[in-house]
Each structure stands twice: as structure tokens, then as C-alpha cells.
Design an enzyme around this catalytic site. Sequence first.
Site, PDB file in Angstrom:
ATOM      1  N   GLN A 116      36.555   3.302  37.636  1.00  0.00           N
ATOM      2  CA  GLN A 116      35.219   2.788  37.500  1.00  0.00           C
ATOM      3  C   GLN A 116      34.689   3.534  36.594  1.00  0.00           C
ATOM      4  OE1 GLN A 116      33.707   1.038  39.898  1.00  0.00           O
ATOM      5  NE2 GLN A 116      32.074   1.085  37.924  1.00  0.00           N
ATOM      6  N   CYS A 121      28.529   0.682  40.564  1.00  0.00           N
ATOM      7  CA  CYS A 121      29.889  -0.021  40.476  1.00  0.00           C
ATOM      8  C   CYS A 121      29.785  -0.903  42.365  1.00  0.00           C
ATOM      9  CB  CYS A 121      30.524   1.356  40.420  1.00  0.00           C
ATOM     10  SG  CYS A 121      30.096   2.303  42.549  1.00  0.00           S
ATOM     11  N   ASN A 171      31.669  11.054  43.328  1.00  0.00           N
ATOM     12  CA  ASN A 171      32.629  10.989  42.812  1.00  0.00           C
ATOM     13  C   ASN A 171      31.600  10.266  40.960  1.00  0.00           C
ATOM     14  OD1 ASN A 171      32.260   8.786  44.561  1.00  0.00           O
ATOM     15  ND2 ASN A 171      34.293   8.669  45.462  1.00  0.00           N
ATOM     16  N   HIS A 203      36.392   9.336  40.463  1.00  0.00           N
ATOM     17  CA  HIS A 203      36.762   7.947  40.218  1.00  0.00           C
ATOM     18  C   HIS A 203      36.919   6.974  38.776  1.00  0.00           C
ATOM     19  CE1 HIS A 203      36.870   3.775  41.454  1.00  0.00           C
ATOM     20  NE2 HIS A 203      36.027   3.517  42.737  1.00  0.00           N
ATOM     21  N   ARG A 241      36.930  -3.970  35.718  1.00  0.00           N
ATOM     22  CA  ARG A 241      37.404  -3.724  36.328  1.00  0.00           C
ATOM     23  C   ARG A 241      39.065  -3.526  36.003  1.00  0.00           C
ATOM     24  NH1 ARG A 241      36.081  -0.435  40.882  1.00  0.00           N
ATOM     25  NH2 ARG A 241      38.115   0.379  41.218  1.00  0.00           N
ATOM     26  N   SER A 271      28.551   7.125  51.328  1.00  0.00           N
ATOM     27  CA  SER A 271      29.317   6.758  50.691  1.00  0.00           C
ATOM     28  C   SER A 271      30.237   6.159  52.335  1.00  0.00           C
ATOM     29  CB  SER A 271      30.020   7.569  50.251  1.00  0.00           C
ATOM     30  OG  SER A 271      29.348   7.490  48.703  1.00  0.00           O
ATOM     31  N   SER A 300      39.427  -1.251  50.295  1.00  0.00           N
ATOM     32  CA  SER A 300      38.913  -1.142  48.857  1.00  0.00           C
ATOM     33  C   SER A 300      38.644  -3.010  48.779  1.00  0.00           C
ATOM     34  CB  SER A 300      40.178  -0.943  47.897  1.00  0.00           C
ATOM     35  OG  SER A 300      39.794  -1.053  46.908  1.00  0.00           O
ATOM     36  N   THR A 301      38.019  -3.363  47.828  1.00  0.00           N
ATOM     37  CA  THR A 301      37.177  -4.848  47.314  1.00  0.00           C
ATOM     38  C   THR A 301      38.310  -4.910  45.337  1.00  0.00           C
ATOM     39  OG1 THR A 301      36.060  -4.618  48.892  1.00  0.00           O
ATOM     40  CG2 THR A 301      36.234  -6.724  47.462  1.00  0.00           C
ATOM     41  N   THR A 357      39.435  -2.020  43.757  1.00  0.00           N
ATOM     42  CA  THR A 357      40.054  -1.645  43.467  1.00  0.00           C
ATOM     43  C   THR A 357      41.329  -2.411  43.675  1.00  0.00           C
ATOM     44  OG1 THR A 357      38.732   0.682  43.281  1.00  0.00           O
ATOM     45  CG2 THR A 357      40.709   0.681  43.387  1.00  0.00           C
ATOM     46  N   ARG A 358      41.391  -2.809  44.836  1.00  0.00           N
ATOM     47  CA  ARG A 358      42.666  -3.467  45.159  1.00  0.00           C
ATOM     48  C   ARG A 358      42.160  -4.939  44.274  1.00  0.00           C
ATOM     49  NH1 ARG A 358      44.367  -5.772  51.480  1.00  0.00           N
ATOM     50  NH2 ARG A 358      46.325  -6.791  51.050  1.00  0.00           N
ATOM     51  N   ASP A 404      24.938   4.393  42.256  1.00  0.00           N
ATOM     52  CA  ASP A 404      25.639   3.887  43.074  1.00  0.00           C
ATOM     53  C   ASP A 404      25.275   3.856  44.632  1.00  0.00           C
ATOM     54  OD1 ASP A 404      28.261   3.461  44.367  1.00  0.00           O
ATOM     55  OD2 ASP A 404      29.162   5.353  43.837  1.00  0.00           O
ATOM     56  N   THR A 405      26.129   3.831  46.196  1.00  0.00           N
ATOM     57  CA  THR A 405      25.821   3.736  47.144  1.00  0.00           C
ATOM     58  C   THR A 405      24.741   5.307  47.420  1.00  0.00           C
ATOM     59  OG1 THR A 405      26.160   3.702  48.992  1.00  0.00           O
ATOM     60  CG2 THR A 405      28.195   4.675  47.333  1.00  0.00           C
ATOM     61  N   TRP A 406      24.038   4.990  47.889  1.00  0.00           N
ATOM     62  CA  TRP A 406      23.493   6.141  48.737  1.00  0.00           C
ATOM     63  C   TRP A 406      24.446   6.688  49.720  1.00  0.00           C
ATOM     64  CZ3 TRP A 406      17.769   4.563  48.692  1.00  0.00           C
ATOM     65  CH2 TRP A 406      17.356   4.625  47.215  1.00  0.00           C
TER      66      TRP A 406
END
Length: 328
Positions: free
Chosen positions: A145, A277, A173, A142, A304, A241, A77-78, A80-81, A237-239
Site C-alpha cells: 500500500q 487506502c 499496519n 501493509h 496499487r 479493521s 481482499s478487493t 490487493t487481489r 484509514d479504517t478505524w
Amino acid sequence: MLSLSGGQARSFSTGTAALGSAKLKGRSFLTLKDFGSDEIKKLLWVSADLKHRIKQNNEHLPLLQGKSIAMIFEKRSTRTRMSTETGFALLGGHPCFLTSQDIHLGVNESSTDTANVQSQHTGGPCERRFSPIINGLSDMYHPIQILADFLTLQEHYGSLHGLTVSWIGDGNNVLHSFMMTAAKLGVHLKIATPKGYEPEKSVIQEAQRLSEKYGTQLVLTTDPMEAAHDSNVLVTDTWVSMGQEEEKKKRLADFDGYQITMQTGSVAKPDWTFLHCLPRKTEEVDDQVFYSSRSLVFPEAENRKWTIMGLMVSLLTDYTPKMPMIKF
């Protein structure tokens, strides 16, 4: 196209007293499905209040002085952390970052025993794994987010009620958490996913129930332009994950035509904005949109921090916001 419910979003009057009475202290935070409209609004109100008092007024608020939190991450994680560590420390608490390698989760002792031990050492664990207590991210949801996304939209538009958010991408998610939240805030939701990438059926059923209860519109389609039509907010979002890297080639082919561009926005409302996100890939959204004045991506990333702070303060204390209630 499948329109599951429709109509004008009904106005549910929520006063300061009602939000103030929403009890959050001691709650677990696994999914926003478990939280009612007033409870979600209170989380956003507390987050906005902390942001105003600390960032704008430069106040020192040691609300979590003497408390600590175990941050157990099975996935890298970037945001969230960083948001959790810096936010918890800013409030006077002590964050403890742990990976599954650090504690050999579920190997030397059961996950239940580990959680019980951690709860004796800390105010509560924030977990980015598959059976979390405070859900930093799981395969299904999630939720932290989505708090950041809706705070960002409230700041930009001045109110959430009646907005239309269009999700164009994977049924993942993040989308599931949007579906558990939007109707409770009076927000219409349009969803475009390729065939075979739809959200989970149980989530669709619950989102349909919520849309009927709150009088909002929920639309599912495979056509990105149909989803974008007359929308205030375009989201993707990313396609691919984490854990899906071997599927990348197939996924990129299946999502052909789903990239958000200015052409996508041409059918949206004149005031349309964009959310993502992060991390972002150019196949999901082009540079012209991502770096434009319509993009709220970087305020979203900042929020966030403020929303995770609002969440932790709400779950660990009896804090009442000092600023007037924000408009929903």
C-alpha cells in the site's frame, strides 16, 4: 505531543547508477523495514516506468511470460487481489488465487511444506496472511500500500523530498509501513492517534532511528489539528479493521473528533491533498474532502496495480527501467 526528532530533511543524492545497482531479484518482501532508501526508490522508479510504457505508450511487455504466482489469501481482499491478478496477467504471467479454504493451510500439511510445494509450481507466493513471503497485508505491516501511496504523491507533487505527511487515525499496519518508509524518502511524518491506539513501540523506536539518520521530523500526538498543521498530505484509514468488528462501538467513540474535514485541512499547507487506502467510511473522512479535487484516493487505488507490477518485476527479473529516473 511528543516530537521524537526534527530538523530539515537532508538531501541524499541518488543517481541513476546507484539505483540501477540496487539488487532486488530474489528478495522476499515482508516489510519495508528491510529495504534501504535506494531499493525503495528503485521499486518506485520501476513502477513509474511500467505505468508509462504500458499505459502511456501502449507497449506490450511480457516480462513475466511463463511465470506464475500463488496468491494465498487468509483475509478477504478487493484491491490487493485485483491489482495482483490483473497486473501479473498484463505482464504475461499466470496468477493463481487460493484461499485458506482451498488449500486448508496448516491443516493437511505444515505451512512450510505448503510454501515449498508452491514455490516449485510458481515464481513465488504472494500471501495475504500472517507469515507472508510477499506481504499483501499482515497484522503488522501493509508495505505494498505504501509503495502506491508514495508513487501517487511523487506524481502529484513532482518530488517526495521535504513533504510532510500527517496520519490521523489508528496506529495500524498501514501506519507502521509509513513509519518504515517515510524518512528513507526524505518525508516528514506527523501522527495523531487517540490514547491507547498508538503504533507499536518497536516501530516507533525504529522510526525514530530512521528520522535521526535521514534528518526528518517524526511527531506523535493525540491532537488531529496539531498533526495536520502545515502538512502537505492528510492520510487516514479504517478505524475498525477486519477482526475488530466487536469493538466497533467503542472505537467509534474513542475516535470522536478524528474525522478529516475541510476544517482539518484549513491548518494544512495551501496545496494539501488527501489519501485513504480504502474501503472508506464517512466517519473517517467526510464527502466534501473525499470527493474533492484534493483527494488523490482513486489515483492511489490505480497505483496499487502499477506498484505491485513494479514489485513483482523487480523481485522476479533483472529489469532496468527505460524512462529517466523519476525525481525523489
